[in-house]
Write a protein that holds these residues in place. Structure first.
Motif, PDB file in Angstrom:
ATOM      1  N   LEU A 149      24.425  12.258 -21.010  1.00 36.17           N
ATOM      2  CA  LEU A 149      24.466  13.670 -20.640  1.00 36.17           C
ATOM      3  C   LEU A 149      23.356  14.470 -21.308  1.00 36.17           C
TER       4      LEU A 149
ATOM      5  N   THR B 223      22.268  18.476 -20.984  1.00 32.66           N
ATOM      6  CA  THR B 223      23.369  19.258 -20.427  1.00 32.66           C
ATOM      7  C   THR B 223      23.778  20.363 -21.393  1.00 32.66           C
TER       8      THR B 223
ATOM      9  N   THR C 108      24.602  15.451 -14.474  1.00 30.63           N
ATOM     10  CA  THR C 108      25.849  15.553 -13.700  1.00 30.63           C
ATOM     11  C   THR C 108      26.538  16.884 -13.984  1.00 30.63           C
TER      12      THR C 108
ATOM     13  N   GLU D  88      32.966  14.222 -18.352  1.00 27.92           N
ATOM     14  CA  GLU D  88      32.641  13.928 -16.957  1.00 27.92           C
ATOM     15  C   GLU D  88      32.978  15.141 -16.108  1.00 27.92           C
ATOM     16  N   PRO D  89      32.179  15.450 -15.089  1.00 21.75           N
ATOM     17  CA  PRO D  89      32.536  16.552 -14.193  1.00 21.75           C
ATOM     18  C   PRO D  89      33.919  16.340 -13.593  1.00 21.75           C
TER      19      PRO D  89
END
Length: 347
Positions: free
Chosen positions: A199, A202, A226, A277-278
């Motif tokens: 990630l 992010t 993501t 996680e999304p």
């Protein structure tokens, strides 16, 4: 006196801004900060292990400036030698940290200055200057760019900064439509830039409390590989007050609650990289829970770095709401890479 202090804290935590300086700093200033050592356990100073963390040291900070205090966002240099903080009165503070061995014992070379608006002047109104969250976008605590989260007028602005100035902003982070549901005084409260792992790149953001149907608290993964929404499972009724990226790609989340019947509470949770996680509902691992039987205040800011010995060091600061009944505390805890050893003290 305890009742007066409790009432003052309650008013502050519910958005009373009357204790803030009425006008912002108009220029950068150097100040002297006095640091008084404090223990996390007042009754047993020899105790060092709390939950999964080991208390290193704590300080109660004083300065002869009405603009010192209200610190709600914090970043620390990877070396652990300096910090950059922002207050909810639209000011920034940079300071070097001094140590006795591994134990924090003071702040030096302390600078306060105004957060600048797009016009290059200090932010003046409470709606504009209520900065609550800070995360580095690039650079270090002395020179770079940062994400700065504001409530009341909800936004995440991108701020270049140097050793002498903070801003004007050079853009803003687009926010999802769900931010429109945020309460005026429960806006963007936690920001963390994830720089390592899958990630990397992010920006994680959480409001103080934005429940979805069912009560789970909504946050966002912004940018990076993501992007999407993320949910935090509430454990009790604590509010999110800050977050920080860990060296391993995970994060820590700081939470706080105050009620007359319960006093002040705080909690630190660690969220592993694999949980981020999304669309995920995350709960994480509780590292520390404490109430006002311990030496805490309105804990609002958290940062993390890896020490030379290899353990992760977590730094906390409290927001005193510019109240004479509250304190500006800075505390450090170690999270060892290996199992936490039993015993009252780890040197």
């Amino acid at each position: 006196m305890l009742l007066i202090g409790t009432f003052a804290m309650l008013m502050s935590l519910h958005g009373d801004a009357s204790a803030k300086p009425a006008t912002p700093l108009d220029k950068r200033i150097q100040i002297e900060v006095t640091a008084i050592p404090v223990d996390f356990d007042r009754d047993d100073p020899s105790r060092k292990q709390f939950g999964k963390l080991i208390f290193r040291s704590g300080l109660n900070l004083y300065a002869k400036s009405r603009h010192f205090g209200g610190f709600s966002g914090l970043v620390i240099d990877p070396s652990g030698d300096s910090i950059l903080a922002v207050s909810d009165a639209g000011a920034w503070m940079r300071a070097d940290l001094t140590y006795n061995g591994r134990y924090l014992n003071g702040l030096s070379n302390v600078t306060l200055g105004p957060v600048l608006g797009a016009n290059g002047k200090p932010l003046r109104s409470n709606a504009e200057r209520d900065s609550e969250a800070l995360a580095l976008a690039s650079g270090d605590t002395r020179n770079g760019s940062a994400y700065l989260g504001f409530e009341v007028k909800h936004r995440i602005a991108i701020y270049p900064f140097t050793a002498n100035s903070f801003g004007p902003p050079k853009g803003a982070v687009p926010l999802p439509p769900s931010v429109k549901r945020m309460h005026e005084n429960r806006g963007i409260e936690a920001l963390a830039t994830i720089k390592t792992g899958r990630l990397g790149g992010t920006l994680l953001a959480f409001s103080e409390r934005l429940p979805r149907k069912g009560g789970d608290l909504q946050g966002w993964l912004i940018g990076g590989p993501t992007p999407g929404t993320i949910l935090l499972k509430p454990l009790g009724a604590l509010d999110i007050t800050d977050a920080a990226a860990l060296p391993d790609g995970g994060i820590v989340i700081l939470e706080r609650r105050f009620r007359f019947s319960e006093g002040v509470q705080m909690r630190i949770r660690r969220i592993s990289q694999s949980e981020l996680e999304p669309g995920a509902l995350i709960e994480g691992e509780v590292l520390l829970e404490a109430n006002d039987a311990f030496n805490i205040d309105n804990m609002e800011a958290i940062a993390a770095h890896r020490a030379a010995a290899g353990e992760t060091v977590i730094t906390l600061m409290s927001d005193d709401n510019f109240s004479p009944f509250q304190r500006t505390l800075i505390m450090q805890f170690a999270l060892p890479d290996g199992p936490v050893l039993a015993g009252p003290r780890v040197d």
